[in-house]
Design an enzyme around this catalytic site. Structure first.
Site, PDB file in Angstrom:
ATOM      1  N   SER A  19      14.861  -8.010 -11.767  1.00 21.56           N
ATOM      2  CA  SER A  19      13.868  -8.866 -12.429  1.00 21.56           C
ATOM      3  C   SER A  19      12.454  -8.326 -12.253  1.00 21.56           C
ATOM      4  CB  SER A  19      13.969 -10.306 -11.923  1.00 21.56           C
ATOM      5  OG  SER A  19      13.528 -10.426 -10.597  1.00 21.56           O
ATOM      6  N   ASN A  20      12.197  -7.649 -11.150  1.00 17.78           N
ATOM      7  CA  ASN A  20      10.867  -7.041 -10.990  1.00 17.78           C
ATOM      8  C   ASN A  20      10.678  -5.869 -11.946  1.00 17.78           C
ATOM      9  OD1 ASN A  20       9.099  -8.274  -8.792  1.00 17.78           O
ATOM     10  ND2 ASN A  20      11.147  -8.309  -7.873  1.00 17.78           N
ATOM     11  N   ARG A  70      23.080  10.873   4.907  1.00 16.93           N
ATOM     12  CA  ARG A  70      21.918  10.210   4.312  1.00 16.93           C
ATOM     13  C   ARG A  70      20.870  11.221   3.832  1.00 16.93           C
ATOM     14  NH1 ARG A  70      18.127   5.765   7.346  1.00 16.93           N
ATOM     15  NH2 ARG A  70      16.603   7.382   7.753  1.00 16.93           N
ATOM     16  N   MET A  95      17.799  -1.789  -1.745  1.00 15.62           N
ATOM     17  CA  MET A  95      18.312  -2.334  -0.487  1.00 15.62           C
ATOM     18  C   MET A  95      18.827  -1.251   0.455  1.00 15.62           C
ATOM     19  SD  MET A  95      17.531  -5.390  -0.993  1.00 15.62           S
ATOM     20  CE  MET A  95      18.323  -6.265   0.337  1.00 15.62           C
ATOM     21  N   ARG A  96      18.052  -0.192   0.568  1.00 17.65           N
ATOM     22  CA  ARG A  96      18.400   0.833   1.557  1.00 17.65           C
ATOM     23  C   ARG A  96      17.137   1.244   2.283  1.00 17.65           C
ATOM     24  NH1 ARG A  96      23.142   3.791   1.856  1.00 17.65           N
ATOM     25  NH2 ARG A  96      21.980   5.415   2.919  1.00 17.65           N
ATOM     26  N   ASN A 112       6.417  -0.972  -2.175  1.00 16.05           N
ATOM     27  CA  ASN A 112       7.570  -1.873  -2.146  1.00 16.05           C
ATOM     28  C   ASN A 112       7.076  -3.292  -2.368  1.00 16.05           C
ATOM     29  OD1 ASN A 112      10.287  -2.766  -1.535  1.00 16.05           O
ATOM     30  ND2 ASN A 112       9.557  -3.388   0.487  1.00 16.05           N
ATOM     31  N   HIS A 114       7.992  -7.054  -1.240  1.00 15.73           N
ATOM     32  CA  HIS A 114       8.772  -7.716  -0.194  1.00 15.73           C
ATOM     33  C   HIS A 114       8.484  -9.216  -0.240  1.00 15.73           C
ATOM     34  CE1 HIS A 114      10.924  -8.167   3.581  1.00 15.73           C
ATOM     35  NE2 HIS A 114       9.944  -8.941   3.999  1.00 15.73           N
ATOM     36  N   SER A 141       4.554  -9.752  -0.762  1.00 10.98           N
ATOM     37  CA  SER A 141       3.586  -8.696  -0.459  1.00 10.98           C
ATOM     38  C   SER A 141       3.963  -7.420  -1.201  1.00 10.98           C
ATOM     39  CB  SER A 141       3.592  -8.369   1.042  1.00 10.98           C
ATOM     40  OG  SER A 141       3.370  -9.518   1.836  1.00 10.98           O
ATOM     41  N   ASP A 150       9.314  -2.223   6.034  1.00 16.62           N
ATOM     42  CA  ASP A 150       8.418  -3.322   5.654  1.00 16.62           C
ATOM     43  C   ASP A 150       7.169  -3.346   6.526  1.00 16.62           C
ATOM     44  OD1 ASP A 150      10.302  -4.117   3.739  1.00 16.62           O
ATOM     45  OD2 ASP A 150      11.319  -5.444   5.156  1.00 16.62           O
TER      46      ASP A 150
HETATM   47  C1  GRF Z   1      12.916  -9.419  -4.759  1.00 11.25           C
HETATM   48  O1  GRF Z   1      12.867 -10.661  -4.150  1.00 11.25           O
HETATM   49  C2  GRF Z   1      12.047  -8.429  -4.014  1.00 11.25           C
HETATM   50  O2  GRF Z   1      10.903  -9.000  -3.463  1.00 11.25           O
HETATM   51  C3  GRF Z   1      12.979  -7.973  -2.933  1.00 11.25           C
HETATM   52  O3  GRF Z   1      14.241  -7.918  -3.535  1.00 11.25           O
HETATM   53  C4  GRF Z   1      14.282  -8.798  -4.644  1.00 11.25           C
HETATM   54  C5  GRF Z   1      14.652  -7.979  -5.822  1.00 11.25           C
HETATM   55  O4  GRF Z   1      14.831  -8.763  -6.967  1.00 11.25           O
HETATM   56  N1  GRF Z   1      12.533  -6.731  -2.346  1.00 11.25           N
HETATM   57  P1  GRF Z   1      15.005  -8.071  -8.382  1.00 11.25           P
HETATM   58  O5  GRF Z   1      16.169  -7.102  -8.267  1.00 11.25           O
HETATM   59  O6  GRF Z   1      13.732  -7.367  -8.732  1.00 11.25           O
HETATM   60  O7  GRF Z   1      15.307  -9.187  -9.320  1.00 11.25           O
END
Ligand code: GRF
Length: 216
Positions: A19-20, A70, A95-96, A112, A114, A141, A150
């Site tokens: 969604s971002n 990695r 998510m890594r 990033n 967060h 943030s 983070d």
């Molecule tokens: C968001 O809440 C972002 O702040 C966090 O992970 C989520 C990702 O959501 N790091 P999306 O995949 O952008 O919908």
């Protein structure tokens, strides 16, 4: 046209919903002067990849299990990101945890988003932790990425109230649209070439930030 007025080339790393990324796509179709040059994921089934493809953004998947370790995974991923010509790399639900070598290559050009008011609640389950702590407000943030998870310098934050009876889900739902606005606003500053990271300190329009910009 001078180089500084060219659209900023932006790549996104994601692992899920996207969604971002979608917020950046929509903003770029309005007035955000960026070119989204690539969407990269560690998950082949990340829904965000479909959003990117539908917007004509090249997508690539790098699955860690297909690499011996990695370091090799990250080398492949970051070589592809570099080949995209990106000037700014946005982690949007990636998510890594990235290794220091990858992060260092992109120092000052890697951000990033967060879902907490950093330095509070680094890591996961931020909404739940804010509620459990009895906080009256929560937020998101945008920060520079450093080898500390983070933990990099924070550029901009947005705040939302925590209401009585909030659950992690209701709070997340209140915050998410604000996150999207925050990310677009932060990326706009980069697109306007107004942000610089120097020796761990953030400068906006040449002035050092003493605290994160507050997005209202
Ligand atoms: C968001 O809440 C972002 O702040 C966090 O992970 C989520 C990702 O959501 N790091 P999306 O995949 O952008 O919908």
């Amino acid at each position: 046209m001078s180089a500084s007025t060219e659209p900023l080339r932006v790549a996104v790393l994601l692992s899920g919903r996207g969604s971002n990324l979608l917020a950046l796509i929509k903003a770029s179709q309005r007035d955000l002067p960026i070119a989204l040059v690539g969407a990269f994921s560690n998950k082949a089934d990340a829904p965000g990849l479909g959003l990117a493809a539908a917007a004509g953004i090249p997508t690539q998947v790098f699955e860690p299990r297909l690499y011996p370790d990695r370091a090799e995974f990250e080398q492949a991923l970051f070589a592809a990101v570099a080949a995209s010509g990106a000037e700014l790399l946005v982690l949007a639900g990636f998510m890594r945890v990235l290794g220091a070598a990858s992060v260092e290559q992109w120092r000052g050009r890697l951000i990033n988003i967060h879902p907490s008011l950093l330095p509070k609640y680094q890591g996961l389950h931020t909404h739940e932790r804010a509620i459990q702590a009895g906080d009256s407000e929560h937020g998101a943030s945008v920060h520079f990425v450093t080898p500390v998870l983070d933990g990099g310098p924070v550029l901009m934050q947005v705040r939302v109230p925590i209401e009585p009876g909030d659950t992690a889900d209701s709070l997340a739902a209140r915050l998410l649209p604000e996150e999207h606005r925050l990310l677009v606003a932060a990326v706009r500053l980069f697109a306007q070439r107004r942000v610089r990271l120097d020796d761990g300190r953030i400068f906006v329009d040449g002035v050092e930030l003493v605290e994160p910009l507050r997005f209202l």
